[in-house]
Design a protein around this motif. Structure first.
Motif, PDB file in Angstrom:
ATOM      1  N   LYS A  92       0.854  -1.202   0.000  1.00 15.03           N
ATOM      2  CA  LYS A  92       0.000   0.000   0.000  1.00 15.03           C
ATOM      3  C   LYS A  92       0.883   1.242   0.000  1.00 15.03           C
ATOM      4  O   LYS A  92       1.810   1.360   0.784  1.00 15.03           O
ATOM      5  CB  LYS A  92      -0.895  -0.004   1.246  1.00 15.03           C
ATOM      6  N   THR A  93       0.582   2.192  -0.889  1.00 13.96           N
ATOM      7  CA  THR A  93       1.403   3.399  -0.973  1.00 13.96           C
ATOM      8  C   THR A  93       1.341   4.216   0.319  1.00 13.96           C
ATOM      9  O   THR A  93       0.309   4.276   0.985  1.00 13.96           O
ATOM     10  CB  THR A  93       0.969   4.298  -2.158  1.00 13.96           C
ATOM     11  N   ASN A  94       2.463   4.841   0.634  1.00 14.91           N
ATOM     12  CA  ASN A  94       2.512   5.680   1.836  1.00 14.91           C
ATOM     13  C   ASN A  94       1.641   6.918   1.710  1.00 14.91           C
ATOM     14  O   ASN A  94       1.408   7.622   2.689  1.00 14.91           O
ATOM     15  CB  ASN A  94       3.954   6.120   2.115  1.00 14.91           C
ATOM     16  N   LEU A  95       1.170   7.217   0.490  1.00 13.86           N
ATOM     17  CA  LEU A  95       0.279   8.371   0.320  1.00 13.86           C
ATOM     18  C   LEU A  95      -1.149   8.067   0.777  1.00 13.86           C
ATOM     19  O   LEU A  95      -1.984   8.956   0.836  1.00 13.86           O
ATOM     20  CB  LEU A  95       0.281   8.866  -1.137  1.00 13.86           C
ATOM     21  N   MET A  96      -1.413   6.777   1.076  1.00 13.34           N
ATOM     22  CA  MET A  96      -2.654   6.450   1.787  1.00 13.34           C
ATOM     23  C   MET A  96      -2.322   6.582   3.274  1.00 13.34           C
ATOM     24  O   MET A  96      -1.402   5.934   3.769  1.00 13.34           O
ATOM     25  CB  MET A  96      -3.103   5.015   1.485  1.00 13.34           C
ATOM     26  N   ILE A  97      -3.054   7.416   3.962  1.00 10.01           N
ATOM     27  CA  ILE A  97      -2.790   7.616   5.390  1.00 10.01           C
ATOM     28  C   ILE A  97      -3.084   6.320   6.141  1.00 10.01           C
ATOM     29  O   ILE A  97      -4.051   5.634   5.836  1.00 10.01           O
ATOM     30  CB  ILE A  97      -3.622   8.804   5.924  1.00 10.01           C
ATOM     31  N   ASP A  98      -2.227   5.998   7.091  1.00  9.64           N
ATOM     32  CA  ASP A  98      -2.320   4.701   7.752  1.00  9.64           C
ATOM     33  C   ASP A  98      -3.419   4.694   8.813  1.00  9.64           C
ATOM     34  O   ASP A  98      -3.160   4.809  10.007  1.00  9.64           O
ATOM     35  CB  ASP A  98      -0.966   4.343   8.373  1.00  9.64           C
ATOM     36  N   ARG A  99      -4.636   4.613   8.354  1.00 15.02           N
ATOM     37  CA  ARG A  99      -5.768   4.455   9.275  1.00 15.02           C
ATOM     38  C   ARG A  99      -6.842   3.644   8.556  1.00 15.02           C
ATOM     39  O   ARG A  99      -6.883   3.618   7.327  1.00 15.02           O
ATOM     40  CB  ARG A  99      -6.301   5.805   9.732  1.00 15.02           C
ATOM     41  N   HIS A 142      -9.247   4.870  -4.340  1.00 14.70           N
ATOM     42  CA  HIS A 142      -8.389   5.804  -3.582  1.00 14.70           C
ATOM     43  C   HIS A 142      -6.916   5.430  -3.772  1.00 14.70           C
ATOM     44  O   HIS A 142      -6.059   6.262  -4.015  1.00 14.70           O
ATOM     45  CB  HIS A 142      -8.681   5.704  -2.077  1.00 14.70           C
ATOM     46  N   ARG A 143      -6.649   4.138  -3.598  1.00 17.45           N
ATOM     47  CA  ARG A 143      -5.254   3.672  -3.607  1.00 17.45           C
ATOM     48  C   ARG A 143      -4.635   3.853  -4.990  1.00 17.45           C
ATOM     49  O   ARG A 143      -3.483   4.277  -5.118  1.00 17.45           O
ATOM     50  CB  ARG A 143      -5.210   2.207  -3.146  1.00 17.45           C
ATOM     51  N   MET A 144      -5.418   3.574  -6.036  1.00 15.89           N
ATOM     52  CA  MET A 144      -4.878   3.746  -7.395  1.00 15.89           C
ATOM     53  C   MET A 144      -4.558   5.222  -7.649  1.00 15.89           C
ATOM     54  O   MET A 144      -3.534   5.562  -8.239  1.00 15.89           O
ATOM     55  CB  MET A 144      -5.877   3.227  -8.438  1.00 15.89           C
ATOM     56  N   LEU A 145      -5.457   6.071  -7.197  1.00 15.78           N
ATOM     57  CA  LEU A 145      -5.257   7.512  -7.345  1.00 15.78           C
ATOM     58  C   LEU A 145      -3.967   7.945  -6.645  1.00 15.78           C
ATOM     59  O   LEU A 145      -3.135   8.670  -7.218  1.00 15.78           O
ATOM     60  CB  LEU A 145      -6.479   8.224  -6.739  1.00 15.78           C
ATOM     61  N   MET A 146      -3.777   7.442  -5.448  1.00 17.41           N
ATOM     62  CA  MET A 146      -2.584   7.834  -4.690  1.00 17.41           C
ATOM     63  C   MET A 146      -1.320   7.220  -5.294  1.00 17.41           C
ATOM     64  O   MET A 146      -0.255   7.820  -5.243  1.00 17.41           O
ATOM     65  CB  MET A 146      -2.734   7.421  -3.216  1.00 17.41           C
ATOM     66  N   GLU A 147      -1.456   6.025  -5.859  1.00 21.64           N
ATOM     67  CA  GLU A 147      -0.282   5.427  -6.524  1.00 21.64           C
ATOM     68  C   GLU A 147       0.145   6.291  -7.709  1.00 21.64           C
ATOM     69  O   GLU A 147       1.338   6.507  -7.937  1.00 21.64           O
ATOM     70  CB  GLU A 147      -0.599   3.992  -6.995  1.00 21.64           C
ATOM     71  N   VAL A 148      -0.833   6.788  -8.447  1.00 21.14           N
ATOM     72  CA  VAL A 148      -0.508   7.643  -9.600  1.00 21.14           C
ATOM     73  C   VAL A 148       0.176   8.925  -9.120  1.00 21.14           C
ATOM     74  O   VAL A 148       1.193   9.355  -9.672  1.00 21.14           O
ATOM     75  CB  VAL A 148      -1.781   7.958 -10.416  1.00 21.14           C
TER      76      VAL A 148
END
Lengths: 76, 261, 360
Positions: free
Chosen positions: B20-27, B41-47
């Motif tokens: 999981k990308t670090n740009l997803m807040i860990d909660r 959400h995760r795909m968006l943050m990966e981009v």
């Protein structure tokens, strides 16, 4: 001769037991635990050694709880 | 608990191929099990991570299930009033032309209460990206009929199924938007299987590249499940989606480089 | 030194916005204030200062564009008239809740409903009591001249950013349309992005690695959290009440009677004061310039020295409630109003004073 082997680590406390990863795994590596986590969900667990590290489960997991490892293992 | 089948020789940091990308807040995400919001959400943050544009991105979240998107995405964000995200994003992009600006909206937000804001932002060709999650239902308020609810589909406010004569037709707003000249890229994707997820990510990347090149508005619909609203398990919901949603909302590109496909 | 021009009130708003270093105007045409956007488009502020001017698809979109711009720390504004301002209440409430600075101009016209396009002051309650949902206030400025239309734009932006709150200029169709001399302040440069980020560390401008991400929102699902938000807002309004009251007293020193009026009504009362004094009636005028914060103590002090007070408004009696709350019941307070777009004449006002207060 080498082949890829994989492994996964599941953050079981964050798993919501949706089973989408189970459907996505081509080698039936994942199944649901009989136990439940702190939120009451039956979480995903690894149930065999067949993982190739294809990343399907990690990619499709809505909660991003699966980390996937993959390495080339040399066999005699 | 003891973990069976662990492979310590493989499980080393240098062997990580997906995380999981670090740009997803860990909660923990507030979404139901199996909901496509988390994946999108995760795909968006990966981009955003891969393009290295965290510092230059401003997002606008909607009212609906993803109202709290700003609690999960590690970027600066504004929470819009219901349906108004494209108005906020239009102004932000014009005032900050060098920022990447996107809205993230559900079907009620984008295709009912926010129809005017959506259509006009698209028609002005605002240089923004709109990510539209279509699950054919109002999830947050408890499963009421949405503009995109299919004919005959049961919801809390169409308990006997959507009756076209009295409730109108499901709205194919993405098809409508594809015909607007200000819109550069329109596609409809899904996130319920690994391959669909990868395609959705590619679409988001393409949308952000279009924004970088100032080529106009990019619009990505993600047909998703609402297993709680549909009253199915996540796996059943995904199957139901393939069998019922996809025939009416077919996946694929509708417009590329300003040309209808 | 400033520049002297002859100009319509609405145009003065627009010119003052450009000179105040406004970053963006978002609006929708409605009579009697369409000149604001017309003037801006003709002046090409996007070339003069780089200001964005955008005609939106509705007042709902306009105010939410303002919300978006304000959330990124930009100096943004809109203008409209009564029916349009009603549509904007959603966005105004969100901005009050999210504590965002913005300037909103209301050239009030007669209502209710589509009403009329003639001037009115019937939106007093809507402006000073919040207007949209929830416990909030706007700072409300009531210009009585084209000069004040200009000055209040600069003041409005200053107050909006000082307190991170939406500010409303409560004008009307007449002040917007009439032409007067106005002395403009010199051009204030628009802030650079760097200056903005320094002045507005709360703004959502893109997250650098070394700070937490910023969320602009008015949502807090936890009631305890939402109560804290409300308490913070109320504390802010109290500070505003302690520091920002503006008013004007005209011929009050020797007065026995008092007009209380704002905006255009105050202009009429000023003439009525002269007419009444020519007849031997010693009357003064108290003009609140800020309607929120309302000059409670000042009106009480001046009003309670009088034999009677006539509140003159172009509505059915709105500000009179605040005058009564301010003054208590020691002195007779009556209301005189014309509404639906009718502007009262100074003679009518003097008549009302004689009949309702002096003879009444």
């Amino acid at each position: 001769m080498g082949k890829f082997q994989g492994d996964i680590v599941i953050n079981t406390e964050r798993c919501k037991g949706c089973e989408v990863c189970v459907a996505a795994c081509p080698f039936s590596v994942i199944a649901m635990s009989k136990d439940v986590n702190g939120k009451g969900y039956h979480f995903a667990i690894k149930v065999n050694d067949e993982c190739t590290g294809c990343t399907n489960c990690g990619t499709v997991c809505p909660d991003g709880v699966i980390t996937v490892y993959r390495a080339k293992v040399t066999t005699e | 608990m003891e973990e069976l089948f662990a492979k310590p020789e493989i499980r080393k940091p240098e062997n990580i191929v997906y995380k999981k990308t670090n740009l997803m807040i860990d909660r923990p995400l507030s979404y139901c099990p199996g909901c496509g919001h988390g994946t999108t959400h995760r795909m968006l943050m990966e981009v955003i991570e891969e393009m290295g544009i965290q510092e230059n991105t401003i997002g606008v979240s909607p009212v609906g299930c993803s109202v709290l998107a700003y609690d999960f995405l590690d970027i600066d964000m504004l929470g819009a009033a219901h349906g108004r995200a494209p108005a906020l994003a239009s102004a932000i992009k014009r005032l900050w032309p060098n920022r990447f600006v996107f809205t993230y909206q559900g079907d009620g937000d984008l295709a009912a209460i926010g129809t005017a804001e959506t259509i006009h932002a698209c028609n002005r060709g605002e240089n923004i990206t709109i990510i539209f999650i279509n699950n054919g239902i109002y999830g947050m308020t408890g499963g009421q009929m949405a503009p995109t609810t299919l004919e005959g589909m049961r919801t809390a406010t169409s308990p006997y199924g959507r009756d076209i004569a009295t409730m109108g037709y499901p709205l194919k707003i993405t098809e409508l938007i594809a015909h607007l000249p200000g819109v550069n890229y329109v596609t409809r994707q899904a996130v319920h299987t690994p391959n669909h997820v990868r395609k959705t990510k590619k679409a988001i990347r393409k949308a952000f590249e279009i924004q970088k090149e100032k080529k106009g508005l990019s619009f990505i619909e993600v047909v998703s499940n609402c297993n709680s609203g549909w009253k199915l398990t996540p796996v059943q919901a995904n199957k139901w989606m393939e069998e019922n949603m996809f025939p009416f909302y077919p996946l694929g590109d509708m417009k590329i480089d300003g040309k209808l496909v | 030194m400033g520049e002297l021009k002859l100009m319509k009130g609405n145009e003065a708003i627009a010119e003052a916005a450009i000179r105040a270093g406004c970053d963006g105007y978002f609006g929708y045409p409605i009579t009697p204030q369409s000149e604001v956007m017309e003037y801006l488009m003709a002046q090409k502020p996007f070339e003069r200062t780089g200001m964005v001017v955008l005609q939106a698809e509705s007042e709902v979109a306009s105010i939410n564009m303002v919300y978006g711009g304000a959330g990124t720390g930009k100096k943004v504004m809109t203008s409209s008239s009564s029916p349009g301002i009603s549509l904007m209440q959603e966005g105004i409430s969100y901005m009050a809740g999210a504590e965002l600075p913005a300037l909103i101009v209301n050239a009030v016209r007669g209502g209710p409903g589509l009403g009329t396009i003639q001037p009115s002051q019937a939106d007093y309650f809507q402006a000073v009591k919040g207007g949209g949902h929830g416990d909030y206030k706007l700072i409300v400025l009531a210009p009585a001249s084209v000069q004040e239309m200009c000055d209040h734009v600069k003041l409005g932006f200053d107050l909006a950013f000082k307190y991170r709150t939406p500010v409303m200029i409560l004008s009307d169709g007449a002040i917007g349309q009439m032409m007067e001399k106005v002395v403009f302040f010199d051009q204030i440069p628009r802030r650079t992005d760097e200056e903005l980020m320094k002045e507005c560390p709360w703004a959502a401008v893109g997250k650098p690695k070394n700070r937490e991400h910023i969320r602009i929102t008015s949502l807090d699902l936890d009631p305890a959290g939402q109560e804290r938000v409300n308490l913070k807002l109320q504390a802010k309004y109290k500070t505003i009440e302690e520091n920002e009251i503006l008013y004007e007293e005209i011929q009050c020193k020797d007065a026995e009677y008092l007009f209380v009026a704002f905006g255009l009504s105050a202009r009429i009362c000023q003439k009525a004061t002269d007419l009444a004094r020519a007849k031997g009636i010693k009357v003064g005028l108290f003009r609140p310039i800020t309607l929120f914060p309302f000059p409670i103590q000042q009106i009480a002090a001046t009003g309670n020295r009088m034999k009677g007070v006539l509140v003159v408004e172009m509505n059915a009696g709105q500000m009179i409630e605040d005058v009564k709350l301010s003054m208590g019941s020691k002195v007779k307070i009556e209301h005189f109003g014309r509404f639906g777009g009718i502007i009262p004449s100074p003679d009518e006002v003097v008549n009302a004073l004689e009949q309702k207060i002096i003879g009444g």
